[in-house]
Design a protein around this motif. Structure first.
Motif, PDB file in Angstrom:
ATOM      1  N   LEU A 103      68.953 -27.460 -61.692  1.00 50.80           N
ATOM      2  CA  LEU A 103      69.895 -26.511 -61.085  1.00 50.80           C
ATOM      3  C   LEU A 103      70.613 -25.692 -60.699  1.00 50.80           C
ATOM      4  O   LEU A 103      70.084 -24.497 -61.547  1.00 50.80           O
ATOM      5  CB  LEU A 103      71.494 -27.529 -62.054  1.00 50.80           C
ATOM      6  CG  LEU A 103      70.489 -29.046 -63.002  1.00 50.80           C
ATOM      7  CD1 LEU A 103      70.095 -28.646 -63.924  1.00 50.80           C
ATOM      8  CD2 LEU A 103      71.995 -30.270 -62.455  1.00 50.80           C
ATOM      9  N   TYR A 104      70.569 -25.654 -59.478  1.00 50.83           N
ATOM     10  CA  TYR A 104      71.839 -25.022 -58.675  1.00 50.83           C
ATOM     11  C   TYR A 104      72.830 -25.002 -58.183  1.00 50.83           C
ATOM     12  O   TYR A 104      72.833 -26.255 -57.126  1.00 50.83           O
ATOM     13  CB  TYR A 104      70.302 -24.145 -57.573  1.00 50.83           C
ATOM     14  CG  TYR A 104      70.390 -22.956 -56.690  1.00 50.83           C
ATOM     15  CD1 TYR A 104      70.659 -21.964 -57.249  1.00 50.83           C
ATOM     16  CD2 TYR A 104      71.916 -23.302 -55.394  1.00 50.83           C
ATOM     17  CE1 TYR A 104      72.068 -20.528 -56.794  1.00 50.83           C
ATOM     18  CE2 TYR A 104      71.970 -22.282 -55.069  1.00 50.83           C
ATOM     19  CZ  TYR A 104      72.536 -21.197 -55.575  1.00 50.83           C
ATOM     20  OH  TYR A 104      73.082 -19.873 -54.287  1.00 50.83           O
ATOM     21  N   TYR A 105      73.843 -24.068 -58.358  1.00 48.05           N
ATOM     22  CA  TYR A 105      74.840 -24.508 -58.365  1.00 48.05           C
ATOM     23  C   TYR A 105      75.526 -23.583 -57.241  1.00 48.05           C
ATOM     24  O   TYR A 105      75.724 -22.208 -58.030  1.00 48.05           O
ATOM     25  CB  TYR A 105      76.256 -24.677 -59.254  1.00 48.05           C
ATOM     26  CG  TYR A 105      76.353 -25.939 -60.257  1.00 48.05           C
ATOM     27  CD1 TYR A 105      76.262 -27.225 -60.303  1.00 48.05           C
ATOM     28  CD2 TYR A 105      74.703 -25.127 -62.035  1.00 48.05           C
ATOM     29  CE1 TYR A 105      76.007 -27.741 -61.418  1.00 48.05           C
ATOM     30  CE2 TYR A 105      74.480 -25.989 -62.937  1.00 48.05           C
ATOM     31  CZ  TYR A 105      74.571 -26.950 -62.612  1.00 48.05           C
ATOM     32  OH  TYR A 105      75.015 -28.432 -64.074  1.00 48.05           O
ATOM     33  N   GLY A 106      75.658 -24.007 -56.117  1.00 47.71           N
ATOM     34  CA  GLY A 106      75.565 -22.568 -54.626  1.00 47.71           C
ATOM     35  C   GLY A 106      77.572 -23.198 -54.740  1.00 47.71           C
ATOM     36  O   GLY A 106      77.850 -24.131 -54.513  1.00 47.71           O
ATOM     37  N   TYR A 107      77.521 -22.314 -53.890  1.00 48.89           N
ATOM     38  CA  TYR A 107      79.190 -22.226 -53.634  1.00 48.89           C
ATOM     39  C   TYR A 107      79.115 -21.168 -51.765  1.00 48.89           C
ATOM     40  O   TYR A 107      78.631 -20.740 -51.671  1.00 48.89           O
ATOM     41  CB  TYR A 107      80.088 -21.939 -54.708  1.00 48.89           C
ATOM     42  CG  TYR A 107      80.469 -22.572 -55.819  1.00 48.89           C
ATOM     43  CD1 TYR A 107      80.730 -23.398 -56.234  1.00 48.89           C
ATOM     44  CD2 TYR A 107      79.195 -21.907 -56.453  1.00 48.89           C
ATOM     45  CE1 TYR A 107      81.030 -24.048 -56.896  1.00 48.89           C
ATOM     46  CE2 TYR A 107      79.326 -22.827 -58.069  1.00 48.89           C
ATOM     47  CZ  TYR A 107      80.002 -24.328 -57.733  1.00 48.89           C
ATOM     48  OH  TYR A 107      79.678 -24.320 -59.267  1.00 48.89           O
ATOM     49  N   SER A 108      80.372 -21.911 -51.158  1.00 50.44           N
ATOM     50  CA  SER A 108      80.184 -21.441 -49.851  1.00 50.44           C
ATOM     51  C   SER A 108      80.761 -20.243 -49.439  1.00 50.44           C
ATOM     52  O   SER A 108      80.125 -19.388 -48.183  1.00 50.44           O
ATOM     53  CB  SER A 108      81.257 -22.283 -48.626  1.00 50.44           C
ATOM     54  OG  SER A 108      82.375 -21.929 -49.714  1.00 50.44           O
ATOM     55  N   GLU A 109      81.185 -18.947 -50.584  1.00 52.46           N
ATOM     56  CA  GLU A 109      81.473 -17.462 -50.455  1.00 52.46           C
ATOM     57  C   GLU A 109      80.105 -17.321 -50.691  1.00 52.46           C
ATOM     58  O   GLU A 109      79.932 -15.516 -50.794  1.00 52.46           O
ATOM     59  CB  GLU A 109      82.528 -17.499 -50.492  1.00 52.46           C
ATOM     60  CG  GLU A 109      83.482 -17.742 -49.508  1.00 52.46           C
ATOM     61  CD  GLU A 109      83.919 -18.897 -49.613  1.00 52.46           C
ATOM     62  OE1 GLU A 109      83.532 -19.976 -50.726  1.00 52.46           O
ATOM     63  OE2 GLU A 109      84.286 -19.916 -48.435  1.00 52.46           O
ATOM     64  N   ASP A 110      79.157 -17.995 -51.771  1.00 54.36           N
ATOM     65  CA  ASP A 110      77.914 -17.092 -51.610  1.00 54.36           C
ATOM     66  C   ASP A 110      76.913 -17.145 -51.106  1.00 54.36           C
ATOM     67  O   ASP A 110      76.156 -18.790 -51.021  1.00 54.36           O
ATOM     68  CB  ASP A 110      77.710 -17.138 -53.454  1.00 54.36           C
ATOM     69  CG  ASP A 110      78.215 -17.336 -54.728  1.00 54.36           C
ATOM     70  OD1 ASP A 110      78.895 -16.097 -54.048  1.00 54.36           O
ATOM     71  OD2 ASP A 110      78.511 -17.908 -55.729  1.00 54.36           O
ATOM     72  N   LYS A 111      76.532 -16.395 -51.138  1.00 49.09           N
ATOM     73  CA  LYS A 111      75.031 -16.753 -50.039  1.00 49.09           C
ATOM     74  C   LYS A 111      73.309 -16.065 -50.456  1.00 49.09           C
ATOM     75  O   LYS A 111      73.531 -16.079 -51.357  1.00 49.09           O
ATOM     76  CB  LYS A 111      75.230 -15.206 -49.013  1.00 49.09           C
ATOM     77  CG  LYS A 111      75.663 -14.930 -48.395  1.00 49.09           C
ATOM     78  CD  LYS A 111      76.377 -15.647 -46.923  1.00 49.09           C
ATOM     79  CE  LYS A 111      77.674 -15.654 -46.503  1.00 49.09           C
ATOM     80  NZ  LYS A 111      77.748 -16.710 -45.908  1.00 49.09           N
ATOM     81  N   GLY A 112      72.432 -16.939 -50.088  1.00 48.05           N
ATOM     82  CA  GLY A 112      71.269 -17.152 -50.301  1.00 48.05           C
ATOM     83  C   GLY A 112      70.974 -17.828 -51.818  1.00 48.05           C
ATOM     84  O   GLY A 112      71.542 -18.630 -52.522  1.00 48.05           O
ATOM     85  N   LEU A 113      69.605 -18.299 -52.713  1.00 48.79           N
ATOM     86  CA  LEU A 113      69.405 -18.948 -53.303  1.00 48.79           C
ATOM     87  C   LEU A 113      69.348 -18.467 -54.783  1.00 48.79           C
ATOM     88  O   LEU A 113      68.649 -18.503 -55.634  1.00 48.79           O
ATOM     89  CB  LEU A 113      68.774 -19.717 -53.502  1.00 48.79           C
ATOM     90  CG  LEU A 113      68.202 -20.907 -52.327  1.00 48.79           C
ATOM     91  CD1 LEU A 113      67.257 -21.578 -51.814  1.00 48.79           C
ATOM     92  CD2 LEU A 113      69.763 -21.953 -52.555  1.00 48.79           C
ATOM     93  N   THR A 114      69.823 -17.575 -55.259  1.00 49.93           N
ATOM     94  CA  THR A 114      70.136 -16.499 -56.001  1.00 49.93           C
ATOM     95  C   THR A 114      71.685 -16.317 -56.893  1.00 49.93           C
ATOM     96  O   THR A 114      72.863 -16.719 -56.203  1.00 49.93           O
ATOM     97  CB  THR A 114      69.644 -15.113 -55.970  1.00 49.93           C
ATOM     98  OG1 THR A 114      71.073 -14.454 -55.405  1.00 49.93           O
ATOM     99  CG2 THR A 114      68.870 -14.756 -55.126  1.00 49.93           C
TER     100      THR A 114
END
Length: 230
Positions: A103-114
C-alpha cells in the motif's frame, strides 16, 4: 522484514499451485461514500470533520489492485487530499483467505511515488477464516519509514465480524500501532453495519485509543458512514 519475505514467498508458492484454478476474468468495482469523520487506526484524519471518499478496484484471479482517495486535514495548511494506491494477491488455503499486498499512502503536497513529508509505504500480510457464522481475521502492516522520519513502524490487528440478521452485521477490531522513534498506542473499534440496499450500506462505529493525551484526534468518538459500492 524477514517475515514479509517469507510470507510473500509462501504466497507465491500457493499462487503457483492454484494457478490452474485461477479465474481468468477481470472484475472492476467502484465505491463512493461520506462519513461524519475519517478515522484511521483510531485517529481522526480530518480534525473530526466530515469525509468524502471514493475508489476503484480491479481484480484478476487472486490478484487485485486499486486506488482510493479522501479529503484529509492534519491541522496544518497541507495536505488536503490523500490518494492511496495498493495491490496484492489473495490466495486461499482451505477455507482461509490470505492477503499479501503493498500500500502507498500519498498526499497532495508530496511529489512522486516515494515517501515524503507525509507519504509512506506499507507491506501487508493478513488472514481471515470463517468459524461458524463468525469471520475471524488478523493482519500485520509494516512500513520501512514512518512520516516525519520516525523510523520503521508496525501495525498489528485482530478482528472479527458476524451477521446479526439478513441486513445487520456486527464487527470489531483491536490493534496496536508501534513506531520506532515515537510513542506506541493501542486502538479498538466496534460497530454495526446495515445494508440499506444491495449497493448501499450504513455503518455506525465507536472508536477509541489508549492515548487520549496525544490530543483530541486520539480521543473516543462515534463515526457514521454511508457507502455505495457498484
Amino acid at each position: 522484514m524477514k517475515f514479509f519475505k517469507l510470507a510473500l514467498a509462501a504466497a507465491a508458492a500457493t499462487a503457483a499451485l492454484s494457478g490452474a484454478a485461477m479465474a481468468e476474468e477481470v472484475s472492476l468495482s467502484y465505491n463512493v461514500g461520506i462519513a461524519s469523520d475519517y478515522v484511521f487506526r483510531g485517529v481522526s484524519q480530518t480534525q473530526e470533520d466530515p469525509q468524502v471518499f471514493g475508489g476503484v478496484d480491479l481484480g484478476y484471479g487472486i490478484g487485485y489492485a486499486g486506488v482510493w482517495a479522501s479529503n484529509v486535514d492534519f491541522g496544518t495548511s497541507d495536505p488536503s487530499i490523500e490518494v492511496d494506491l495498493y495491490g496484492g494477491i489473495k490466495p486461499t488455503v482451505g477455507d482461509a483467505t490470505l492477503d499479501f499486498g503493498v500500500l502507498y499512502y500519498g498526499y497532495s503536497e508530496d511529489k512522486g511515488l516515494t515517501p515524503g513529508k507525509f507519504s509512506y509505504t506499507e507491506l501487508k500480510a493478513a488472514v481471515s477464516k470463517p468459524v461458524g457464522k463468525v469471520t475471524l481475521g488478523a493482519a500485520v502492516y509494516w512500513s520501512p519509514e514512518w512520516p516525519g522520519d520516525l523510523g520503521s513502524a508496525t501495525y498489528a490487528e485482530v478482528n472479527g465480524s458476524v451477521p446479526l440478521s439478513e441486513k445487520f452485521s456486527l464487527s470489531a477490531a483491536l490493534g496496536k500501532q508501534s513506531i520506532e522513534d515515537a510513542a506506541d498506542y493501542t486502538t479498538w473499534n466496534v460497530g454495526v453495519g446495515y445494508a440499506l440496499t444491495e449497493k448501499l450500506a450504513l455503518d455506525v462505529r465507536y472508536w477509541d485509543t489508549s492515548e487520549h493525551d496525544f490530543g483530541d484526534i486520539y480521543k473516543s468518538r462515534v463515526a457514521v458512514s454511508l457507502k455505495a459500492a457498484f
